[in-house]
Write a protein that holds these residues in place. Structure first.
Motif, PDB file in Angstrom:
ATOM      1  N   GLU A 117       0.881  -1.178   0.206  1.00  0.00           N
ATOM      2  CA  GLU A 117       0.237  -0.130   0.236  1.00  0.00           C
ATOM      3  C   GLU A 117       1.004   1.276  -0.004  1.00  0.00           C
ATOM      4  O   GLU A 117       1.665   1.498  -0.904  1.00  0.00           O
ATOM      5  CB  GLU A 117      -0.933  -0.098   1.203  1.00  0.00           C
ATOM      6  N   ALA A 118       0.878   2.050   0.938  1.00  0.00           N
ATOM      7  CA  ALA A 118       1.367   3.276   1.064  1.00  0.00           C
ATOM      8  C   ALA A 118       2.914   3.107   1.607  1.00  0.00           C
ATOM      9  O   ALA A 118       3.511   4.284   1.766  1.00  0.00           O
ATOM     10  CB  ALA A 118       0.695   4.561   1.817  1.00  0.00           C
ATOM     11  N   THR A 169      -7.259   8.212   0.015  1.00  0.00           N
ATOM     12  CA  THR A 169      -6.826   7.324  -1.423  1.00  0.00           C
ATOM     13  C   THR A 169      -7.691   7.987  -2.568  1.00  0.00           C
ATOM     14  O   THR A 169      -9.041   8.642  -2.549  1.00  0.00           O
ATOM     15  CB  THR A 169      -7.068   5.902  -1.087  1.00  0.00           C
ATOM     16  N   THR A 192      -3.765   3.101  -6.835  1.00  0.00           N
ATOM     17  CA  THR A 192      -4.286   3.815  -5.533  1.00  0.00           C
ATOM     18  C   THR A 192      -3.046   4.749  -5.578  1.00  0.00           C
ATOM     19  O   THR A 192      -2.007   4.676  -5.275  1.00  0.00           O
ATOM     20  CB  THR A 192      -4.413   2.849  -4.690  1.00  0.00           C
ATOM     21  N   TYR A 197      -2.146   7.863  -2.335  1.00  0.00           N
ATOM     22  CA  TYR A 197      -2.303   8.222  -1.229  1.00  0.00           C
ATOM     23  C   TYR A 197      -2.126   9.679  -0.418  1.00  0.00           C
ATOM     24  O   TYR A 197      -1.111  10.319  -1.080  1.00  0.00           O
ATOM     25  CB  TYR A 197      -1.378   7.222  -0.261  1.00  0.00           C
TER      26      TYR A 197
END
Length: 418
Positions: free
Chosen positions: A103-104, A187, A167, A169
């Motif tokens: 993810e981030a 997001t 995505t 962020y």
């Protein structure tokens, strides 16, 4: 003190790299190649029904972390920041790049500050784009990089790419050097200000640019899976040992002949920026025209679309770039074009057939990628194969292929033609 020493070391390395680096195709020796790109658009609410993004509001005292996958290896990278549609100068208070984790989150040992003319902050004039200094971060093909931009002051509306199938962020405050994902609580499915990542690698033989509309852009592909057809083409090239990078210059809804505030400048207007100006370009794959055919206004003929294609070929050849024509895929059953489920817009299908026949037989393109034949139903030549139209067990829109269909597109390209 530690950050100051790091910046000094990176600035020295960047200064050593930079003088030997020619920026464009046709140069000899070590050179930059485009390894990731996004074709930018003016700020808008977005082109999909019910979509939302951050472009119109812009950013202030916020960090934006964007994860992208590069299609080539290199000893260094550089990023491009775009303020092409800005109405005022854009102040980038700072930026970092690192290899992405989940993810981030990022991998801390790979975190590098980004400089611009050896400064950690920069101002990008309205209507302009700006390259960073070389960043001495070795990368491998298909590495995922996280680029974090911090904006202390208000940016105003943001130059962006609407449908990213990835995505992005956002966090409040300056989190450029934060390796964790915790602060990035917001997001978005768009990219902002970031328009390119280049790699420095003397072994790379050049760049292939995929130029088109939503099917090239990857609309309908699985988010964050990098399954757009250009991504899967890059994987084929890597597996075949061919030292070419791939860039995606698709914009969903784009047309050859007509500008649109939601779907970008017409292909003829953006071809210079989104193809010819990319570093190291040797081949372009063009798949455009379905939106010219299907939009209700202005109506167009097959000959008008063909004339647009001819101009794109002329522009590519004038720069010594090979042009590959991609046939336009079927769209029978699409709910916007077949609203009652049975009506068949024969006139539109005929235009598509005429354009495809010209792409296949005219000999004006250097090669043909026959996407239509790779994806059409064996029982209905105006419809996608049903297996390419299913997502999560549900019927798709009969226009945008699923991941398997996008893979079939990548497989339909003759690698030797690139």
């Amino acid at each position: 003190m530690r950050l100051t020493k790091t910046l000094a070391a990176l600035a020295t390395a960047a200064a050593l790299i930079a003088p030997a680096v020619p920026a464009h195709a046709g140069t000899t020796g070590p050179r930059w190649s485009g390894a990731w790109s996004a074709a930018v658009q003016q700020p808008s609410p977005g082109g999909l029904p019910g979509s939302s993004n951050w472009s119109q509001a812009g950013f202030q005292r916020q960090s934006v972390r964007q994860v992208v996958r590069v299609t080539g290896a290199g000893v260094a990278v550089r990023i491009k920041i775009s303020n092409l549609y800005g109405t005022a100068p854009l102040t980038v208070s700072g930026a970092t790049v690192a290899k992405a984790a989940a993810e981030a989150a990022i991998r801390p040992a790979t975190l590098r500050p980004v400089t611009f003319s050896l400064r950690t902050s920069t101002v990008v004039p309205a209507g302009r784009e700006l390259l960073s200094d070389p960043i001495p971060l070795p990368v491998q093909a298909l590495d995922r990089l996280a680029v974090t931009l911090y904006f202390k002051g208000a940016t105003g509306p943001a130059t962006f790419h609407d449908i990213s199938s990835a995505t992005s962020y956002r966090a409040s405050g300056d989190h450029r050097f934060d390796p964790r994902a915790t602060a990035f609580t917001d997001t978005s499915q768009s990219w902002y200000f970031l328009s390119g990542v280049d790699v420095l690698n003397p072994a790379t033989r050049g760049t292939v640019v995929t130029f088109g509309d939503s099917v090239t852009d990857g609309t309908g592909s699985t988010p964050d899976a990098d399954n757009r057809y250009p991504d899967q083409l890059a994987e084929r090239l890597i597996a075949a040992g061919k030292p070419l990078t791939v860039l995606n210059s698709g914009i969903s809804g784009n047309r050859i002949l007509t500008d649109d505030p939601l779907f970008g400048e017409r292909a003829l207007a953006r071809f210079q920026r989104d193809v010819l100006d990319k570093p190291g370009v040797r081949t372009v794959i063009v798949m455009e025209g379905i939106n010219d055919i299907t939009y209700p206004a202005p109506p167009v003929t097959a000959q008008q679309i063909i004339a647009g294609h001819r101009e794109l070929i002329r522009l590519a050849h004038a720069r010594g770039i090979r042009a590959v024509g991609g046939t336009i895929m079927p769209f029978k059953g699409n709910p916007w074009l077949y609203p009652d489920g049975t009506a068949e817009p024969f006139a539109l299908e005929q235009i598509r057939d005429q354009v495809n026949a010209w792409i296949r037989t005219s000999g004006e393109y250097d090669a043909v990628a026959d996407f239509e034949r790779a994806l059409l139903s064996p029982t209905d030549p105006d419809r996608l194969r049903p297996e390419f139209n299913v997502r999560d067990g549900q019927e798709g829109d009969w226009l945008h292929p699923n991941d398997a269909g996008l893979n079939a597109m990548a497989e339909a390209i003759d690698l030797n033609a690139l």
